[in-house]
Motif scaffolding. Sequence first.
Motif, mmCIF file in Angstrom:
data_model
loop_
_atom_site.group_PDB
_atom_site.id
_atom_site.type_symbol
_atom_site.label_atom_id
_atom_site.label_comp_id
_atom_site.label_asym_id
_atom_site.label_seq_id
_atom_site.Cartn_x
_atom_site.Cartn_y
_atom_site.Cartn_z
ATOM 1 N N LYS A 1 0.903 -1.230 0.011
ATOM 2 C CA LYS A 1 0.062 0.072 -0.110
ATOM 3 C C LYS A 1 0.918 1.325 0.022
ATOM 4 N N ILE A 2 0.662 2.146 -0.926
ATOM 5 C CA ILE A 2 1.236 3.537 -1.116
ATOM 6 C C ILE A 2 0.384 4.476 -0.814
ATOM 7 N N PRO A 3 0.619 5.362 -0.195
ATOM 8 C CA PRO A 3 -0.336 6.631 0.045
ATOM 9 C C PRO A 3 -0.518 7.181 -1.288
ATOM 10 N N THR A 4 -1.884 7.751 -1.518
ATOM 11 C CA THR A 4 -2.355 8.552 -2.585
ATOM 12 C C THR A 4 -1.455 9.761 -2.617
ATOM 13 N N ASP A 5 -1.526 10.747 -3.636
ATOM 14 C CA ASP A 5 -0.613 11.991 -3.496
ATOM 15 C C ASP A 5 -1.532 13.034 -2.734
ATOM 16 N N GLU A 6 -2.610 12.846 -2.455
ATOM 17 C CA GLU A 6 -3.258 13.680 -1.347
ATOM 18 C C GLU A 6 -2.902 13.359 -0.065
ATOM 19 N N LEU A 7 -3.008 11.901 0.375
ATOM 20 C CA LEU A 7 -2.250 11.769 1.720
ATOM 21 C C LEU A 7 -0.945 12.015 1.894
ATOM 22 N N ARG A 8 -0.030 11.656 0.708
ATOM 23 C CA ARG A 8 1.375 11.868 0.567
ATOM 24 C C ARG A 8 1.598 13.254 0.898
ATOM 25 N N ASP A 9 0.732 14.313 0.432
ATOM 26 C CA ASP A 9 1.121 15.462 0.472
ATOM 27 C C ASP A 9 0.892 16.008 2.062
ATOM 28 N N SER A 10 0.021 15.515 2.832
ATOM 29 C CA SER A 10 -0.235 15.703 4.170
ATOM 30 C C SER A 10 0.668 15.301 5.055
ATOM 31 N N LEU A 11 1.656 14.289 4.535
ATOM 32 C CA LEU A 11 2.637 13.616 5.550
ATOM 33 C C LEU A 11 4.040 14.471 5.364
ATOM 34 N N ASP A 12 4.752 14.476 6.603
ATOM 35 C CA ASP A 12 6.092 15.025 6.715
ATOM 36 C C ASP A 12 7.185 14.378 5.690
ATOM 37 N N PRO A 13 7.897 14.740 4.731
ATOM 38 C CA PRO A 13 8.497 14.120 3.841
ATOM 39 C C PRO A 13 9.376 13.035 4.392
ATOM 40 N N GLU A 14 9.927 13.557 5.614
ATOM 41 C CA GLU A 14 10.962 12.295 6.468
ATOM 42 C C GLU A 14 10.163 11.240 6.883
ATOM 43 N N GLU A 15 8.995 11.638 7.273
ATOM 44 C CA GLU A 15 8.233 10.488 7.771
ATOM 45 C C GLU A 15 7.619 9.561 6.744
ATOM 46 N N PHE A 16 7.138 10.155 5.594
ATOM 47 C CA PHE A 16 6.815 9.282 4.334
ATOM 48 C C PHE A 16 8.010 8.509 3.791
ATOM 49 N N ASN A 17 9.360 9.092 3.835
ATOM 50 C CA ASN A 17 10.323 8.330 3.281
ATOM 51 C C ASN A 17 10.799 7.203 4.387
ATOM 52 N N SER A 18 10.715 7.384 5.474
ATOM 53 C CA SER A 18 11.117 6.393 6.563
ATOM 54 C C SER A 18 10.004 5.177 6.637
ATOM 55 N N THR A 19 8.841 5.680 6.324
ATOM 56 C CA THR A 19 7.833 4.678 6.548
ATOM 57 C C THR A 19 7.338 4.053 5.242
ATOM 58 N N TYR A 20 7.344 4.692 4.377
ATOM 59 C CA TYR A 20 6.793 4.047 2.917
ATOM 60 C C TYR A 20 8.091 4.081 1.937
ATOM 61 N N GLY A 21 9.119 4.653 1.966
ATOM 62 C CA GLY A 21 10.270 4.718 1.047
ATOM 63 C C GLY A 21 10.633 3.359 0.532
ATOM 64 N N PRO A 22 10.776 2.421 1.548
ATOM 65 C CA PRO A 22 11.014 1.175 0.939
ATOM 66 C C PRO A 22 10.121 0.518 0.226
ATOM 67 N N VAL A 23 8.722 0.633 0.404
ATOM 68 C CA VAL A 23 7.639 0.015 0.031
ATOM 69 C C VAL A 23 7.546 0.759 -1.507
ATOM 70 N N VAL A 24 7.884 2.085 -1.843
ATOM 71 C CA VAL A 24 7.889 2.590 -2.977
ATOM 72 C C VAL A 24 8.903 2.012 -3.996
ATOM 73 N N ASP A 25 10.152 1.893 -3.443
ATOM 74 C CA ASP A 25 11.398 1.277 -3.872
ATOM 75 C C ASP A 25 10.981 -0.089 -4.463
ATOM 76 N N GLU A 26 10.174 -0.964 -3.625
ATOM 77 C CA GLU A 26 9.919 -2.302 -3.801
ATOM 78 C C GLU A 26 9.020 -2.036 -5.230
ATOM 79 N N TYR A 27 8.057 -1.346 -5.055
ATOM 80 C CA TYR A 27 7.114 -1.305 -6.286
ATOM 81 C C TYR A 27 7.713 -0.748 -7.503
#
Length: 146
Positions: free
Chosen positions: A34-60
């Motif tokens: 699961k990867i946050p939609t752009d709308e959710l992604r925009d509401s997240l702190d970039p560091e938080e997004f990268n640490s939480t979802y970065g590996p998932v995005v990379d895998e995808y």
Amino acid sequence: MSSDNQQLIKELAQAMEDTTFETFIHQSTLKLIKIPTDELRDSLDPEEFNSTYGPVVDEYEKNELDYIDVPFPDSAENYKLMKSFVNTITDTSIKSRLAIILGEAKPFKNFKHAIESKNDLNDNWISFKSSYYIQKAERFLNDEIG
């Protein structure tokens, strides 16, 4: 059906209903990501997004061709779902009120407000919606994975 398949269908159904994430299923492992939609992604702190979802995005991104996009409903599908639910209601006054709400401005917001104010009705709606998405998840798996 195995308990693993039942769990996958349940997770897939929940993912289909959650419009804050884009969900993908791996064609061979059946793992969901699961990867946050752009709308959710925009509401997240970039560091938080990268640490939480970065590996998932990379895998995808590395294995994009191995994943199938799991669709989530558009507003037309959600509207039809609400209408179908209203058709199951036996209390004519509630059924009539909800049918009127669906024909007025802001039907999604007003429908949600109307059913949340009545516990039994809200429980029935949640159960109805859940059953719908379970069936949709089963069809998706059969059609896309086989």
